[in-house]
Design a protein around this motif. Structure first.
Motif, mmCIF file in Angstrom:
data_model
loop_
_atom_site.group_PDB
_atom_site.id
_atom_site.type_symbol
_atom_site.label_atom_id
_atom_site.label_comp_id
_atom_site.label_asym_id
_atom_site.label_seq_id
_atom_site.Cartn_x
_atom_site.Cartn_y
_atom_site.Cartn_z
ATOM 1 N N ILE A 121 0.826 -1.211 0.000
ATOM 2 C CA ILE A 121 0.000 0.000 0.000
ATOM 3 C C ILE A 121 0.858 1.258 0.000
ATOM 4 O O ILE A 121 0.368 2.350 -0.308
ATOM 5 C CB ILE A 121 -0.994 0.025 1.178
ATOM 6 C CG1 ILE A 121 -0.264 0.001 2.518
ATOM 7 C CG2 ILE A 121 -1.976 -1.118 1.079
ATOM 8 C CD1 ILE A 121 -1.176 0.331 3.682
ATOM 9 N N ASP A 122 2.151 1.124 0.324
ATOM 10 C CA ASP A 122 3.045 2.275 0.218
ATOM 11 C C ASP A 122 3.164 2.757 -1.221
ATOM 12 O O ASP A 122 3.471 3.927 -1.464
ATOM 13 C CB ASP A 122 4.436 1.921 0.766
ATOM 14 C CG ASP A 122 4.974 0.627 0.181
ATOM 15 O OD1 ASP A 122 4.377 -0.424 0.454
ATOM 16 O OD2 ASP A 122 5.968 0.662 -0.558
ATOM 17 N N GLU A 123 2.891 1.869 -2.174
ATOM 18 C CA GLU A 123 2.955 2.276 -3.579
ATOM 19 C C GLU A 123 1.750 3.126 -3.979
ATOM 20 O O GLU A 123 1.781 3.801 -5.003
ATOM 21 C CB GLU A 123 3.051 1.037 -4.468
ATOM 22 C CG GLU A 123 4.358 0.265 -4.269
ATOM 23 C CD GLU A 123 4.492 -0.927 -5.193
ATOM 24 O OE1 GLU A 123 3.655 -1.069 -6.098
ATOM 25 O OE2 GLU A 123 5.436 -1.712 -4.998
ATOM 26 N N LEU A 124 0.688 3.091 -3.171
ATOM 27 C CA LEU A 124 -0.441 3.984 -3.411
ATOM 28 C C LEU A 124 -0.146 5.390 -2.932
ATOM 29 O O LEU A 124 -0.415 6.372 -3.608
ATOM 30 C CB LEU A 124 -1.696 3.472 -2.686
ATOM 31 C CG LEU A 124 -2.468 2.317 -3.317
ATOM 32 C CD1 LEU A 124 -3.658 1.955 -2.446
ATOM 33 C CD2 LEU A 124 -2.933 2.674 -4.725
ATOM 34 N N SER A 125 0.425 5.497 -1.733
ATOM 35 C CA SER A 125 0.677 6.815 -1.153
ATOM 36 C C SER A 125 1.957 7.443 -1.672
ATOM 37 O O SER A 125 2.095 8.659 -1.711
ATOM 38 C CB SER A 125 0.754 6.707 0.380
ATOM 39 O OG SER A 125 1.894 5.963 0.757
ATOM 40 N N LEU A 131 3.988 5.610 6.491
ATOM 41 C CA LEU A 131 2.728 4.888 6.472
ATOM 42 C C LEU A 131 2.046 4.947 7.829
ATOM 43 O O LEU A 131 2.671 4.790 8.867
ATOM 44 C CB LEU A 131 2.968 3.426 6.092
ATOM 45 C CG LEU A 131 3.231 3.181 4.610
ATOM 46 C CD1 LEU A 131 3.700 1.763 4.406
ATOM 47 C CD2 LEU A 131 1.984 3.448 3.801
ATOM 48 N N GLY A 132 0.740 5.157 7.792
ATOM 49 C CA GLY A 132 -0.040 5.122 9.016
ATOM 50 C C GLY A 132 -0.162 6.441 9.729
ATOM 51 O O GLY A 132 -0.912 6.571 10.684
ATOM 52 N N LYS A 133 0.560 7.468 9.308
ATOM 53 C CA LYS A 133 0.467 8.772 9.946
ATOM 54 C C LYS A 133 -0.654 9.581 9.309
ATOM 55 O O LYS A 133 -0.803 9.602 8.091
ATOM 56 C CB LYS A 133 1.806 9.521 9.817
ATOM 57 C CG LYS A 133 2.955 8.824 10.552
ATOM 58 C CD LYS A 133 4.233 9.637 10.414
ATOM 59 C CE LYS A 133 5.393 8.929 11.111
ATOM 60 N NZ LYS A 133 6.649 9.690 10.968
ATOM 61 N N SER A 141 -5.456 8.261 -3.163
ATOM 62 C CA SER A 141 -4.931 6.964 -2.755
ATOM 63 C C SER A 141 -5.916 6.248 -1.842
ATOM 64 O O SER A 141 -6.060 5.023 -1.912
ATOM 65 C CB SER A 141 -3.576 7.115 -2.067
ATOM 66 O OG SER A 141 -3.695 7.799 -0.841
ATOM 67 N N GLN A 142 -6.610 6.987 -0.965
ATOM 68 C CA GLN A 142 -7.627 6.387 -0.114
ATOM 69 C C GLN A 142 -8.774 5.841 -0.962
ATOM 70 O O GLN A 142 -9.298 4.753 -0.696
ATOM 71 C CB GLN A 142 -8.141 7.414 0.892
ATOM 72 C CG GLN A 142 -7.117 7.808 1.936
ATOM 73 C CD GLN A 142 -7.599 8.952 2.813
ATOM 74 O OE1 GLN A 142 -8.526 9.670 2.461
ATOM 75 N NE2 GLN A 142 -6.946 9.116 3.958
ATOM 76 N N LEU A 145 -7.587 2.632 -2.685
ATOM 77 C CA LEU A 145 -7.577 1.503 -1.760
ATOM 78 C C LEU A 145 -8.997 1.034 -1.476
ATOM 79 O O LEU A 145 -9.265 -0.171 -1.414
ATOM 80 C CB LEU A 145 -6.866 1.894 -0.460
ATOM 81 C CG LEU A 145 -6.759 0.796 0.604
ATOM 82 C CD1 LEU A 145 -6.017 -0.425 0.055
ATOM 83 C CD2 LEU A 145 -6.043 1.330 1.847
ATOM 84 N N GLY A 146 -9.910 1.977 -1.309
ATOM 85 C CA GLY A 146 -11.309 1.610 -1.071
ATOM 86 C C GLY A 146 -11.896 0.803 -2.216
ATOM 87 O O GLY A 146 -12.633 -0.163 -2.005
ATOM 88 N N GLU A 147 -11.543 1.173 -3.439
ATOM 89 C CA GLU A 147 -12.029 0.432 -4.604
ATOM 90 C C GLU A 147 -11.449 -0.979 -4.648
ATOM 91 O O GLU A 147 -12.145 -1.938 -5.006
ATOM 92 C CB GLU A 147 -11.677 1.194 -5.878
ATOM 93 C CG GLU A 147 -12.457 2.499 -6.035
ATOM 94 C CD GLU A 147 -11.940 3.337 -7.195
ATOM 95 O OE1 GLU A 147 -10.985 2.876 -7.871
ATOM 96 O OE2 GLU A 147 -12.476 4.436 -7.416
#
Length: 309
Positions: A121-125, A131-133, A141-142, A145-147
């Motif tokens: 998922i780091d490749e999305l952001s 990550l996680g902050k 990106s959110q 990920l939701g899709e």
């Protein structure tokens, strides 16, 4: 109360299964490179505490076989569906969810807890270090990920879905905690001081094969098998003789290289990794031999240990 169980990791090639396995076990059990089809066997890594034993299994990436070796690799992956107490199905943020639907259909029919892991998922952001902050992920990106989550929920409605980054250890502790909750009550399956089901010779061959994956291109790494003919250990040293098998004389020449330079590089880098792995000085001799079409020979595959039974 003691818990124990088999937690098997499956998924398509190059989604990060081996990296995840090593993070969960806390040791470098599986070789992990940027190339697909790195893992050829089912490899167990065992995590022990006084109250629990988790037997993780890394498996080859699922693919449609083109030759006998790949048939054996697929059989290792399918065997992981048969004895799982918890199944970890690994995908990533770029994979087509409907890839290899034959295997996914078998996963859909399982009656065990399934955790669907959306890796990388780091490749999305694009912000792997943060990550996680809060505030680091953009709205796009959110949404992406939701899709992805929605798509996988439609395919595996009974699965729990957890976004992770195995490379950055994001979500790994949460995953481990959930696995502990899902484990059945059971006595230990292996001795409590055991780390893996594989012998030392196996890791020697895997480490040498890893260097070949890193330093050679195209078909060469996939045409190679490594066999350890001699493994002699004393208090201070380990003496190892290994053979690299290839399918063609031309491949032998590429592995050895001009004046042996390429083979010397592989041997040197493998020796350094083996010394770190075993914690002892290593004397390593590596030879190259031709075994024509070994990947398509049932007899040779059995000799090389690719029988899933």
């Amino acid at each position: 109360m003691h818990k124990a169980g088999f937690v098997n990791i499956v998924g398509n090639p190059n989604v990060g299964k081996s990296t995840l396995m090593n993070q969960l076990v806390g040791e470098r059990i599986s070789i992990a490179t940027f190339k697909a089809q790195t893992t050829r066997h089912r490899i167990m890594g065992i995590v022990n505490t006084p109250e629990m034993q988790i037997v993780f299994s890394d498996t080859p990436g699922v693919l449609k076989p083109n030759y006998k070796l790949q048939e054996s690799m697929l059989a290792f992956s399918e065997s992981a569906l048969q004895d799982a107490d918890v199944l970890l199905y690994v995908t990533d943020v770029v994979e087509n969810p409907e890839k290899n639907m034959d295997f996914l259909t078998k996963v859909q029919k399982l009656d065990v807890p399934i955790i669907l892991l959306i890796n990388k998922i780091d490749e999305l952001s694009g912000k792997s270090g943060d990550l996680g902050k809060s505030g680091d992920s953009t709205k796009s990106s959110q949404q992406a990920l939701g899709e992805i989550v929605d798509c996988w929920h439609a395919l595996l409605p009974k699965a729990e879905i957890l976004p992770i980054s195995a490379k950055n250890k994001f979500g790994v502790d949460m995953l481990l905690k959930r696995i502990q909750e899902l484990l059945p009550e059971s006595p230990a399956y292996f001795d409590k001081d055991q780390l893996t089901d594989k012998p030392a010779r196996f890791f020697v061959s895997e480490i040498i094969r890893e260097k070949i994956l890193l330093y050679y291109d195209k078909e060469i790494p996939y045409s190679v098998e490594v066999v350890v003919e001699r493994f002699k250990e004393d208090e201070k040293h380990i003496h190892i003789n290994a053979i690299i098998y290839v399918e063609r004389d031309s491949q032998k020449g590429i592995i050895i290289g001009h004046q042996g330079v390429a083979l010397k590089k592989v041997s040197t880098e493998a020796r350094k990794s083996l010394e770190r792995f075993f914690g002892k000085p290593i004397f390593l001799e590596v030879f190259v031999k031709v075994d024509k079409d070994w990947r398509s020979s049932v007899r040779e595959l059995n000799i090389f240990g690719y029988n899933p039974e």
